[in-house]
Enzyme design. Structure first.
Site, PDB file in Angstrom:
ATOM      1  N   GLU A 400       1.126  -0.740  -0.202  1.00 18.29           N
ATOM      2  CA  GLU A 400      -0.156   0.343   0.116  1.00 18.29           C
ATOM      3  C   GLU A 400       0.933   1.740  -0.124  1.00 18.29           C
ATOM      4  O   GLU A 400       1.080   1.817   1.106  1.00 18.29           O
ATOM      5  CB  GLU A 400      -0.807  -0.078   0.888  1.00 18.29           C
ATOM      6  CG  GLU A 400      -1.504   0.917   1.113  1.00 18.29           C
ATOM      7  CD  GLU A 400      -2.214   1.128   2.917  1.00 18.29           C
ATOM      8  OE1 GLU A 400      -2.109   0.261   3.614  1.00 18.29           O
ATOM      9  OE2 GLU A 400      -3.141   2.375   2.911  1.00 18.29           O
ATOM     10  N   ASP A 475      -1.255  -0.887   5.946  1.00 23.19           N
ATOM     11  CA  ASP A 475      -1.332  -0.331   6.860  1.00 23.19           C
ATOM     12  C   ASP A 475      -1.816  -0.881   8.349  1.00 23.19           C
ATOM     13  O   ASP A 475      -3.291  -1.840   7.518  1.00 23.19           O
ATOM     14  CB  ASP A 475      -1.505   1.079   6.764  1.00 23.19           C
ATOM     15  CG  ASP A 475      -0.405   1.747   5.817  1.00 23.19           C
ATOM     16  OD1 ASP A 475       0.801   1.366   6.288  1.00 23.19           O
ATOM     17  OD2 ASP A 475      -0.880   3.328   5.570  1.00 23.19           O
ATOM     18  N   ASP A 477      -4.340   0.284   9.808  1.00 27.16           N
ATOM     19  CA  ASP A 477      -5.308   1.393  10.576  1.00 27.16           C
ATOM     20  C   ASP A 477      -6.094   1.162   9.651  1.00 27.16           C
ATOM     21  O   ASP A 477      -6.600   0.467   8.587  1.00 27.16           O
ATOM     22  CB  ASP A 477      -4.774   3.032  10.242  1.00 27.16           C
ATOM     23  CG  ASP A 477      -4.721   3.351   8.690  1.00 27.16           C
ATOM     24  OD1 ASP A 477      -4.230   2.323   7.234  1.00 27.16           O
ATOM     25  OD2 ASP A 477      -3.632   4.089   8.170  1.00 27.16           O
ATOM     26  N   ASP A 479      -7.711   2.319   6.781  1.00 28.11           N
ATOM     27  CA  ASP A 479      -7.400   2.597   5.160  1.00 28.11           C
ATOM     28  C   ASP A 479      -6.906   1.053   4.881  1.00 28.11           C
ATOM     29  O   ASP A 479      -7.005   1.026   3.383  1.00 28.11           O
ATOM     30  CB  ASP A 479      -6.693   4.206   5.044  1.00 28.11           C
ATOM     31  CG  ASP A 479      -7.703   4.440   4.581  1.00 28.11           C
ATOM     32  OD1 ASP A 479      -9.251   4.949   4.699  1.00 28.11           O
ATOM     33  OD2 ASP A 479      -7.558   6.568   4.336  1.00 28.11           O
TER      34      ASP A 479
END
Ligand code: 0RA
Length: 635
Positions: A400, A475, A477, A479
């Site tokens: 990503e 990641d 998180d 997103d």
């Protein structure tokens, strides 16, 4: 029966094997109730009301038949119940294998007004079969309780949801049976009984999709001892979703029953459409794919001597089954279309729309091919390829973001690790037709980097795959989770073989960096962070759970005062420098990567459709139900 491995998958297969024996009894017509209980101590009890395993003297083994069934490999087959028992390396190795892989096992048989009992340790009887009581002769059945051996299995944590998915599936496939599942550890319970059988199964699979058909089409027939049941309907999505079974086993890789169905569907709809003048031959040529767009279908066959083939032994090989399914489906579908002309018209018009879109998709695909031929290497520009060319020793990281991609390129071992950075979010393929999927730049570069094409059967060629492992690195998180889900959706819908052959993995970057006197430690979850802090006797919490000796610095680090300790939460991969990324996440010697597997094809389809599909309401319900499990939510 496939125990296969000593992971969670093999563990749950122990329970399936025991249940399958009771299902065999139900198929023979002697059992209509099966219950499975996960006991408080983690053992499993399966009860059925069948005839009970025979307990008389075995003619050659000179022991109780019950003992033979429980201790001799494949003995089950010697007491033929004349059912469509499964055989040949996959299912049906028999309950003796479960016994051998259990710390202890206890079996109780109710037969001829008596109760028989035997107990085993690691598969070995502790005493001969004993009569332990009397019972009403009308009450018959078998109760098996076993404790999976924790020195054999890497985990002995039985998951209710995994067993529940399989038992639900079995109840749809065997509509005469009632199956109950209980979890004594937390009082969960469910009961499955579906009068409508696989017709109801199709509705369940499509419960969060819209269909223009009121009821699935249902077809049933038998020839040469092979039974065929098919139920299907069309929905508004662009995927086809065909679940095939042979003797209640999900045949992921398809086979002759699937081929027979596809052939009959294409030919019958084509013939009817032409005769009814809905398909005009001078316009567009419809292909099999067009007739399957938006199709949800369950094919359940009962085959006396099934031959299982393919990489995972889940492909039906019996050639005679193709023509049996083809004839039965062809005849009955034709009658259905003639009797229901308005539904027939809607189906064929939908297929025509699919054909038009396919034509656009073909052009898009051609474009990728042509562009590749023009480019020097044929590979995407931002791919940092590895130097070894043997795919089995190579892996590709789909990363990503460009900045993490940059770190990964620097940190990797370039001999066998390739990096493909992805920009932003890839398309949600659950809501897109193939032509749109193939127009998406990120998806295009994934397809060309992997080199094996796209599609779930004909157009995907595994032998051309350029890497043995595909690793998603996103990641930690919200997103990142979204991007990972989009990628999983893509692989599940359009390159399922990558998952089925165990090639898809998820990288596990650490969540925390803990610095203690200049030494760096990484923690991959909350629990590990606490462990590390405990090891160094660092207390970051007071009695009321507030940080006591700590303060939070401007950059978000927790600094434990006066101890040279700081704890920082990695927000993204980009925060790690190349060396950190290598040592924490990419080094095969030390990293953890999670293999993506499919436990239940139906459950997997449901998750993708719910999370990524058109309908909003099922998604809202899912979020409400699962919000309580969310541990880390970055806002
Ligand atoms: C062989 C023969 C018969 C029943 C069974 C096996 C049987 C096995 C299992 C395993 C779990 N539950 C079961 N129930 C039955 C039939 C014997 C007869 O003729 O009565």
């Amino acid at each position: 029966m496939y125990i296969g491995d000593v992971s969670s998958r093999g563990l749950h297969h122990l329970a399936y094997e025991v249940v399958d024996n009771s299902i065999d009894e139900a198929l023979a017509g002697y059992c209509d109730k099966i219950s499975l209980t996960i006991n408080k101590d983690g053992s499993i009890t399966v009860v059925d009301n069948g005839r009970g395993i025979p307990t008389g003297m075995h003619p050659t083994e000179k022991k109780s038949a019950l003992e033979v069934v429980m201790t001799v490999l494949n003995a089950g087959g010697k007491f033929d119940r004349n059912t469509y028992k499964v055989s040949g390396g996959l299912h049906g190795v028999g309950v003796s294998v479960v016994n051998a892989l259990s710390k202890w096992l206890k079996v109780e048989v109710r037969r001829e007004g008596k109760i028989f009992y035997q107990e085993y340790k690691a598969g070995v009887p502790t005493a001969p079969v004993k009569e332990i009581g009397k019972v009403d002769p009308k009450v018959t059945g078998t109760t098996t309780t076993f404790m999976p051996d924790d020195t054999i299995f890497s985990t002995t944590n039985i998951k209710f949801e995994i067993l529940e998915d399989r038992l639900r599936e079995l109840a749809y496939l065997n509509k005469e049976v009632t199956i109950i599942i209980k979890d004594e550890r937390n009082k969960k319970e469910n009961r499955f009984h579906f009068e409508g059988g696989i017709k109801e199964f199709v509705k369940y699979i499509d419960s969060s999709r819209k269909s223009f058909m009121k009821e699935p089409i249902f077809i049933k027939g038998e020839r040469d001892n092979t039974q065929v049941e098919v139920a299907f309907q069309y929905n508004e999505s662009y995927n086809d979703n065909i679940f095939t079974y042979v003797n209640d086993i999900n045949t992921h890789e398809g086979g002759t029953h699937l081929v027979g169905f596809k052939t009959a569907l294409t030919r019958t709809l084509n013939n009817y459409g032409s005769k009814a003048n809905i398909i005009k031959s001078d316009k567009i040529q419809l292909t099999g794919d067009d007739f399957r767009e938006g199709l949800t279908c369950v094919i359940s066959t009962k085959v006396p001597e099934p031959q299982f083939e393919g990489q995972t032994k889940t492909k039906l090989g019996n050639s005679e089954v193709k023509s049996i399914v083809e004839t039965i489906v062809g005849e009955q579908l034709q009658s259905y279309l003639e009797e229901n002309p308005s539904v027939a018209k809607k189906i064929i018009e939908k297929c025509l729309r699919a054909a038009e879109a396919r034509e656009a998709a073909r052009k898009a695909r051609e474009l990728i091919r042509r562009k590749n031929a023009l480019e020097f290497s044929g590979l995407p520009g931002k791919l940092a390829d590895c130097s070894i060319s043997d795919p089995e020793h190579c892996e590709i990281y789909l990363v990503e973001g460009d900045s993490a991609g940059g770190s990964a390129k620097q940190g990797r071992d370039r001999r066998f690790q390739a990096i493909l950075p992805l920009k932003g979010k890839i398309l949600n393929v659950e809501k897109a037709r193939m032509n749109k999927v193939l127009e998406n730049d990120e998806i295009k570069s994934i397809i060309t980097a992997l080199g094996a094409g796209i599609g779930n059967s004909d157009e995907f060629d595994e032998s051309k795959l350029r890497y043995g492992k595909v690793i998603l690195m996103c990641d930690a998180d919200v997103d990142g989770s979204h991007i990972r889900t989009l990628l999983l959706t893509f692989f599940y819908r359009h390159m399922k073989e990558i998952i089925e052959t165990g090639r898809l993995y998820i990288a596990q970057p650490p969540l925390y960096k803990i610095k203690i006197n200049r030494e760096e430690h990484y923690a991959y979850d909350e629990n590990e962070k606490d462990q590390i802090l405990k090891r160094f006797k660092i207390n970051t919490k007071s009695a009321n759970n507030e940080p006591s000796e700590t303060e939070v610095s401007e950059s978000g680090e927790i600094v434990v005062k006066g101890k040279g300790v700081s704890i920082s939460r990695f927000k993204g991969l980009g925060e790690m420098n190349p060396e950190q990324l290598w040592s924490t996440t990419m080094n095969p010697e030390t990293r953890t990567i999670l293999q993506v597997t499919i436990d239940s094809a139906v459950a997997a389809d449901k998750v993708f459709e719910t999370l990524m599909g058109e309908e909003v309401e099922p998604r809202r319900e899912f979020i409400e139900k699962n919000a309580k499990y969310v541990k880390n939510l970055d806002i």
